[in-house]
Design a protein around this motif. Structure first.
Motif, PDB file in Angstrom:
ATOM      1  N   GLY A 203      12.143 -39.354   7.521  1.00  9.16           N
ATOM      2  CA  GLY A 203      13.132 -39.974   8.409  1.00  9.16           C
ATOM      3  C   GLY A 203      13.760 -41.203   7.792  1.00  9.16           C
ATOM      4  N   GLU A 204      12.941 -42.105   7.258  1.00 10.90           N
ATOM      5  CA  GLU A 204      13.531 -43.294   6.638  1.00 10.90           C
ATOM      6  C   GLU A 204      14.310 -42.913   5.373  1.00 10.90           C
ATOM      7  N   ALA A 205      13.796 -41.942   4.626  1.00 10.86           N
ATOM      8  CA  ALA A 205      14.507 -41.510   3.419  1.00 10.86           C
ATOM      9  C   ALA A 205      15.911 -41.035   3.775  1.00 10.86           C
ATOM     10  N   ASN A 206      15.991 -40.227   4.807  1.00 10.61           N
ATOM     11  CA  ASN A 206      17.280 -39.706   5.249  1.00 10.61           C
ATOM     12  C   ASN A 206      18.186 -40.828   5.763  1.00 10.61           C
ATOM     13  N   HIS A 207      17.592 -41.733   6.537  1.00 13.29           N
ATOM     14  CA  HIS A 207      18.363 -42.883   7.043  1.00 13.29           C
ATOM     15  C   HIS A 207      18.936 -43.708   5.893  1.00 13.29           C
ATOM     16  N   LEU A 208      18.111 -43.998   4.903  1.00 12.09           N
ATOM     17  CA  LEU A 208      18.561 -44.835   3.783  1.00 12.09           C
ATOM     18  C   LEU A 208      19.656 -44.142   2.980  1.00 12.09           C
ATOM     19  N   ALA A 209      19.460 -42.843   2.723  1.00 15.85           N
ATOM     20  CA  ALA A 209      20.469 -42.114   1.947  1.00 15.85           C
ATOM     21  C   ALA A 209      21.789 -42.095   2.702  1.00 15.85           C
ATOM     22  N   MET A 210      21.716 -41.886   4.024  1.00 14.27           N
ATOM     23  CA  MET A 210      22.945 -41.848   4.817  1.00 14.27           C
ATOM     24  C   MET A 210      23.596 -43.240   4.861  1.00 14.27           C
ATOM     25  N   ALA A 211      22.805 -44.270   5.146  1.00  6.40           N
ATOM     26  CA  ALA A 211      23.364 -45.622   5.287  1.00  6.40           C
ATOM     27  C   ALA A 211      23.987 -46.096   3.979  1.00  6.40           C
ATOM     28  N   CYS A 212      23.260 -45.949   2.884  1.00 11.64           N
ATOM     29  CA  CYS A 212      23.770 -46.456   1.601  1.00 11.64           C
ATOM     30  C   CYS A 212      24.850 -45.542   1.043  1.00 11.64           C
ATOM     31  N   GLY A 213      24.742 -44.236   1.316  1.00  8.71           N
ATOM     32  CA  GLY A 213      25.792 -43.313   0.889  1.00  8.71           C
ATOM     33  C   GLY A 213      27.113 -43.617   1.582  1.00  8.71           C
TER      34      GLY A 213
ATOM     35  N   ASN B 158      35.177 -34.657  -3.604  1.00  4.73           N
ATOM     36  CA  ASN B 158      35.674 -35.562  -2.559  1.00  4.73           C
ATOM     37  C   ASN B 158      35.038 -36.945  -2.611  1.00  4.73           C
ATOM     38  N   ASP B 159      34.416 -37.276  -3.747  1.00  3.30           N
ATOM     39  CA  ASP B 159      33.720 -38.555  -3.879  1.00  3.30           C
ATOM     40  C   ASP B 159      32.778 -38.793  -2.692  1.00  3.30           C
ATOM     41  N   ALA B 160      32.025 -37.765  -2.339  1.00  2.00           N
ATOM     42  CA  ALA B 160      31.068 -37.865  -1.234  1.00  2.00           C
ATOM     43  C   ALA B 160      29.651 -37.735  -1.771  1.00  2.00           C
ATOM     44  N   LEU B 161      28.687 -37.988  -0.891  1.00  2.00           N
ATOM     45  CA  LEU B 161      27.275 -37.812  -1.245  1.00  2.00           C
ATOM     46  C   LEU B 161      26.735 -36.628  -0.447  1.00  2.00           C
ATOM     47  N   TYR B 162      26.123 -35.693  -1.142  1.00  2.00           N
ATOM     48  CA  TYR B 162      25.442 -34.585  -0.489  1.00  2.00           C
ATOM     49  C   TYR B 162      23.981 -34.979  -0.329  1.00  2.00           C
ATOM     50  N   VAL B 163      23.545 -35.153   0.922  1.00  2.00           N
ATOM     51  CA  VAL B 163      22.152 -35.489   1.205  1.00  2.00           C
ATOM     52  C   VAL B 163      21.429 -34.196   1.548  1.00  2.00           C
ATOM     53  N   SER B 164      20.581 -33.769   0.639  1.00  2.00           N
ATOM     54  CA  SER B 164      19.874 -32.500   0.814  1.00  2.00           C
ATOM     55  C   SER B 164      18.458 -32.799   1.318  1.00  2.00           C
ATOM     56  N   ASP B 165      18.235 -32.448   2.579  1.00  2.00           N
ATOM     57  CA  ASP B 165      16.944 -32.697   3.219  1.00  2.00           C
ATOM     58  C   ASP B 165      16.060 -31.485   2.935  1.00  2.00           C
ATOM     59  N   GLU B 166      14.984 -31.697   2.185  1.00  2.00           N
ATOM     60  CA  GLU B 166      14.165 -30.579   1.716  1.00  2.00           C
ATOM     61  C   GLU B 166      12.731 -30.671   2.233  1.00  2.00           C
TER      62      GLU B 166
ATOM     63  N   GLU C 186      25.484 -36.863  -9.777  1.00  2.00           N
ATOM     64  CA  GLU C 186      25.556 -38.230  -9.251  1.00  2.00           C
ATOM     65  C   GLU C 186      25.941 -38.241  -7.773  1.00  2.00           C
ATOM     66  N   ASN C 187      26.265 -37.071  -7.236  1.00  2.00           N
ATOM     67  CA  ASN C 187      26.695 -36.972  -5.835  1.00  2.00           C
ATOM     68  C   ASN C 187      25.644 -36.305  -4.950  1.00  2.00           C
ATOM     69  N   VAL C 188      24.392 -36.296  -5.425  1.00  2.00           N
ATOM     70  CA  VAL C 188      23.322 -35.663  -4.652  1.00  2.00           C
ATOM     71  C   VAL C 188      22.158 -36.627  -4.462  1.00  2.00           C
ATOM     72  N   ALA C 189      21.685 -36.738  -3.220  1.00  2.00           N
ATOM     73  CA  ALA C 189      20.415 -37.405  -2.920  1.00  2.00           C
ATOM     74  C   ALA C 189      19.524 -36.384  -2.223  1.00  2.00           C
TER      75      ALA C 189
ATOM     76  N   PRO D 137      20.753 -40.734  -6.715  1.00  2.00           N
ATOM     77  CA  PRO D 137      21.568 -40.911  -7.914  1.00  2.00           C
ATOM     78  C   PRO D 137      21.544 -42.391  -8.312  1.00  2.00           C
ATOM     79  N   ASP D 138      21.814 -42.648  -9.581  1.00  2.00           N
ATOM     80  CA  ASP D 138      21.652 -44.009 -10.118  1.00  2.00           C
ATOM     81  C   ASP D 138      22.358 -45.079  -9.291  1.00  2.00           C
ATOM     82  N   HIS D 139      23.573 -44.791  -8.834  1.00  2.00           N
ATOM     83  CA  HIS D 139      24.342 -45.845  -8.170  1.00  2.00           C
ATOM     84  C   HIS D 139      23.777 -46.214  -6.804  1.00  2.00           C
ATOM     85  N   LEU D 140      22.878 -45.390  -6.270  1.00  2.00           N
ATOM     86  CA  LEU D 140      22.312 -45.716  -4.953  1.00  2.00           C
ATOM     87  C   LEU D 140      20.903 -46.310  -5.035  1.00  2.00           C
TER      88      LEU D 140
END
Lengths: 366, 366
Positions: free
Chosen positions: B86-96, B181-189, B209-212, B234-237
């Protein structure tokens, strides 16, 4: 984003890399035993039924919340269990900023650096109210800067890094200022167990809609890694905090909640009294050594930190390293804690060798 | 803020209050044993030295991160341990959202409700891409709505609530769309361990670089209450996520990290294989019962949920209660999961009585 972690890490790594003996007084990790019942709680949980390993209620275990609400004499609905005092403080700041008018956070200087960093993360503006030479906070310095722009006043008592204890009248004034400016006063009370002055007074006592209190077991039970704390919120922040907590963390670790509950129920008062006496003795010895070294310092009334200034030896990073190299004592540079004590050094008295460190400093500076 | 908790709670409370026997298939709490080594890890930690009870590194224990990075074949710097998936997903979404242009989040419909609620908390706009009748996601439906306004694409595979497994080509397409589209794909696995199709493919494989990727031990190790998960960024996040994580939670629970590490090291593959086989058998029996009941359903390829529609019995809250009262089976109304399956019910096959529940449904509807 500035944060104190790189600086903490930098200093700790430098101390670790030294090829001589260094006493670590950098970070606030207790070095004494957690309560026996806390360890027993984890052992018990190891054999718990499968259902206990699943999501606890997002707002915290019911029996833990009931006990905490009872101890603090607040309705249980106002209490949310969090991932340590850190999350409690984060939630109170984030939801307080959204719910209250203005975008300003008033902090004391010196400051616990996470407050400033959280304000920056949340996009708020920070205004500092300097404390007096002895660490005391004159509420008039806060009143002088407070305005309708103020959304939050965040202060910690017993204080990190000054060791000051803000008594009843100071907290009442801060509450009044928050009420007068439609702001939220976030009272961080994580060092409640370490009050040597007898003046600790919870901001909950004022029963104000403009007060949130954050607390944890991290320091009182010597377990900063357990990650169980709590926030006690005014009614209008309960729902926003519960929602944000749920969407950030879902829930707080179940084994940790079980261990904290067992420790709360079964730990005798002696445990806290003995820890407090031990810290008081460390502080006394340390301050005697500072006297011998001719240092200026703030006499702590609570917590377990000492801020000190040595004549001709400003608390820069370079001098922090020099002290590691030449005296074998690692502290923290004062500029990690705002601008008011840049020349000072903070020592965390959380080493069984605190007395030895004091003697080293006395010898080095005299 | 809407969230699924009140609805979950409402349904669970209704089932609990029933004066007859009800089989609970409401929430996704595993009912099988966590790994033996996980329990042993907690028992070990009960006797750990005082230092182990203090703050772990904010980004997670070094040995735990090393092991996870090794298993996923990524540089350890990219991995942050979090308070559950849950926090992992929250962080990826917030920072993405902060790092990528646009303010739109693309989600599938049906959707895991926390994604939509997090988007709302973060002030983002949600666009839904409907999945096919069999739960499959056609990446073209995502491409059709993606634009420079898109900051995030968030999708879970194996999927909750459909049970679909998006294979390599789908995930590659989603990655391409994020890149275009310069977006982040958050793949919840988080349901990686429960793939019955053999088609699970981690989005890490595209080295974009567009995948978390977010993951946890909650489901794979039957311990949703442990609260240990991780994000691979990805490195930038990496820096933004570490900073936000530190200022939100400081660190992740130390006993939980110890237990997860021991379980990762020592749990035999058989543990996961046996759980997977047990779930597959439950699903098979459940779907046979749905056939007998004349129900429409999505055949799960992974995870442990079944979405079903009964003729003339739409999955409203009223009908969910009727099913509790008259059939003794508690599921979740479909409108908790977006708008595309409002007429459906979701059943979580996390009860040792899943087969019995299937038989009850077959008897009730036939």
């Amino acid at each position: 984003m500035d944060d104190d972690r790189p600086l903490f890490f930098h200093v700790m790594a430098y101390a670790d890399d030294a090829d001589h003996d260094v006493i670590d007084m950098v970070s606030g990790d207790p070095d004494w035993e957690p309560p026996t019942a806390l360890r027993e709680g984890l052992r018990e949980f190891a054999d718990a039924p499968v259902a206990d390993y699943q999501y606890p209620p997002s707002e915290g275990r019911g029996d833990l919340r009931d006990l905490l609400a009872d101890r603090h004499d607040v309705p249980v609905e106002r209490l949310v269990v969090t991932n340590g005092g850190g999350e409690a403080n984060h939630l109170a700041m984030a939801c307080g900023l959204e719910a209250h008018a203005g975008n300003e956070v008033i902090l004391t200087d010196p400051v616990y650096p996470y407050y400033a960093d959280r304000a920056e993360l949340l996009g708020a503006d920070v205004t500092y109210a300097p404390v007096a030479d002895d660490g005391a906070l004159d509420p008039e310095t806060v009143r002088a800067v407070a305005s309708e722009e103020t959304a939050l006043i965040v202060a910690c008592s017993p204080n990190n890094p000054t060791g000051a204890v803000y008594g009843e009248s100071v907290k009442r004034e801060l509450t009044d200022i928050a009420e007068a400016n439609d702001a939220l006063y976030v009272s961080d009370e994580v060092y409640e167990a370490f009050d040597f002055s007898g003046r600790f007074h919870s901001a909950l006592a004022f029963d104000s809609e403009n007060v949130a209190v954050t607390n944890s077991f991290s320091k009182a039970m010597a377990t900063t890694g357990l990650r169980v704390g709590y926030a006690i919120l005014p009614d209008h922040l309960v729902d926003p905090v519960r929602t944000r907590h749920m969407l950030t963390n879902v829930a707080v670790t179940a084994p940790g909640q079980h261990a904290a509950l067992k420790a709360l129920r079964e730990t005798p008062d002696d445990y806290y009294a003995e820890t407090r006496a031990m810290l008081e003795s460390r502080i006394e010895h340390f301050c005697e050594a500072l006297d011998a070294a001719g240092a200026e310092y703030i006499q702590p009334q609570g917590a377990f930190y000492v801020l000190a200034r040595f004549d001709g030896f400003p608390g820069t990073l370079d001098n922090t390293k020099r002290l590691i190299d030449e005296a074998g004592v690692a502290g923290m540079p004062g500029d990690a804690f705002g601008s008011a004590r840049e020349e000072w050094l903070r020592f965390a008295l959380v080493s069984p060798r605190a007395d030895e460190a004091a003697d080293r400093l006395a010898a080095y500076f005299s």
